[in-house]
Design a protein around this motif. Structure first.
Motif, PDB file in Angstrom:
ATOM      1  N   ALA A   1      -9.421   2.737   7.379  1.00  0.00           N
ATOM      2  CA  ALA A   1      -8.470   2.635   6.050  1.00  0.00           C
ATOM      3  C   ALA A   1      -8.589   3.858   5.455  1.00  0.00           C
TER       4      ALA A   1
ATOM      5  N   ASP B   1      -3.260  -2.809  11.767  1.00  0.00           N
ATOM      6  CA  ASP B   1      -3.746  -3.973  10.920  1.00  0.00           C
ATOM      7  C   ASP B   1      -5.171  -4.029  11.047  1.00  0.00           C
ATOM      8  N   LEU B   2      -5.986  -3.684  10.305  1.00  0.00           N
ATOM      9  CA  LEU B   2      -7.334  -3.941  10.482  1.00  0.00           C
ATOM     10  C   LEU B   2      -7.737  -5.425  10.506  1.00  0.00           C
TER      11      LEU B   2
ATOM     12  N   ASP C   1      -5.070   3.085   9.356  1.00  0.00           N
ATOM     13  CA  ASP C   1      -4.535   2.537   8.182  1.00  0.00           C
ATOM     14  C   ASP C   1      -3.296   1.726   8.340  1.00  0.00           C
ATOM     15  N   ILE C   2      -2.857   0.864   7.479  1.00  0.00           N
ATOM     16  CA  ILE C   2      -1.813  -0.058   7.619  1.00  0.00           C
ATOM     17  C   ILE C   2      -0.702   0.574   7.038  1.00  0.00           C
TER      18      ILE C   2
ATOM     19  N   TRP D   1       0.846  -1.311  -0.056  1.00  0.00           N
ATOM     20  CA  TRP D   1       0.122   0.098   0.041  1.00  0.00           C
ATOM     21  C   TRP D   1       0.781   1.273   0.043  1.00  0.00           C
TER      22      TRP D   1
ATOM     23  N   HIS E   1       0.003   4.016  -2.766  1.00  0.00           N
ATOM     24  CA  HIS E   1      -0.103   5.360  -2.378  1.00  0.00           C
ATOM     25  C   HIS E   1       0.947   6.332  -3.218  1.00  0.00           C
TER      26      HIS E   1
ATOM     27  N   ARG F   1      -8.309  11.844   2.909  1.00  0.00           N
ATOM     28  CA  ARG F   1      -9.198  12.825   2.088  1.00  0.00           C
ATOM     29  C   ARG F   1     -10.578  12.983   2.966  1.00  0.00           C
TER      30      ARG F   1
ATOM     31  N   GLY G   1      -6.265   5.966   4.180  1.00  0.00           N
ATOM     32  CA  GLY G   1      -5.523   6.257   3.096  1.00  0.00           C
ATOM     33  C   GLY G   1      -4.976   7.591   3.110  1.00  0.00           C
TER      34      GLY G   1
ATOM     35  N   SER H   1     -14.425   3.746   3.687  1.00  0.00           N
ATOM     36  CA  SER H   1     -14.720   3.833   2.176  1.00  0.00           C
ATOM     37  C   SER H   1     -13.552   3.280   1.312  1.00  0.00           C
ATOM     38  N   TYR H   2     -14.051   2.061   0.515  1.00  0.00           N
ATOM     39  CA  TYR H   2     -13.088   1.476  -0.341  1.00  0.00           C
ATOM     40  C   TYR H   2     -11.948   0.715   0.375  1.00  0.00           C
TER      41      TYR H   2
END
Ligand SMILES: C[S@@+](CC[C@H](N)C(=O)[O-])C[C@H]1O[C@@H](n2cnc3c(N)ncnc32)[C@H](O)[C@@H]1O
Length: 186
Positions: free
Chosen positions: A41, A83-84, A62-63, A8, A12, A46, A43, A100-101
């Motif tokens: 998560a 870690d989710l 987020d990871i 990830w 990103h 945003r 990201g 989201s996503y």
């Protein structure tokens, strides 16, 4: 965890995600009492930043170390690398939860428990469909919802809004089927 974080981090850096907050969040955020929010998560943040601009104090998880370090030190954002797959959401803690996503079904009951009374859940992600399966990014179908799955999963909450709709992705104009849910804990 290490492999996912590296994957990830690279994604990103090389394909920066959209910076505009989710339309679903923009449209329905007024339904939540201003207070504490959780961005699952998150990201590059945003949605975290938008919730903060609307007055919320945001826990962002987020990871990706790259994503989390971009948010660390920002006013009213508490960014944590987790870690989710194993993360536990504290009970009755949030006025607003946004996801989201990212799909991790294990979290569903914890998300319900994590909401305060009258708390709002805003959740949007991809659904499995012939259109979506052409896309390599989500080729692992375990990361895709089934039709009506999101609606059924949160029937213990009051459903305020639900739809399944085709969207056009910003990055390459491809079509994708998504589910959008807004629900409230009573
Ligand atoms: C498609 S991005 C969505 C980011 C953000 N929610 C948004 O809409 O802009 C998915 C996010 O899930 C995170 N992620 C993937 N697996 C994870 C895991 N096991 N634990 C925590 N975060 C994870 C990634 O680092 C990435 O930031």
């Amino acid at each position: 965890m290490q492999d996912d974080a590296l994957k990830w981090n690279t994604r990103h850096k090389e394909n920066p995600p959209p910076t505009q907050p989710l339309e679903l969040l923009k449209t329905h955020i007024h339904k939540a009492k201003v207070g504490k929010a959780l961005d699952i998560a998150c990201g590059m943040g945003r949605n975290s930043r938008f919730m903060r601009e609307c007055g919320f104090c945001v826990d962002s998880v987020d990871i990706s170390t790259y994503a989390i370090s971009a948010l660390q030190g920002e006013h009213n954002i508490n960014a944590q690398c987790v870690d989710l797959d194993t993360f536990k959401i504290p009970k009755q803690s949030y006025d607003l939860i946004c996801k989201s996503y990212f799909l991790e079904r294990r979290l569903f009951p914890y998300m319900v428990e994590g909401l305060k009374k009258d708390g709002i859940l805003i959740f949007e992600t991809f659904i499995q469909s012939p259109v979506e399966s052409q896309n390599a990014f989500t080729s692992d179908s375990s990361h895709l919802l089934r039709k009506n799955e999101l609606l059924r999963a949160f029937l213990d909450l009051e459903i305020l809004f639900y739809e399944e709709t085709l969207i056009t992705r910003e990055k390459d104009s491809s079509l994708a089927l998504v589910a959008r849910l807004v629900a409230q804990k009573r």
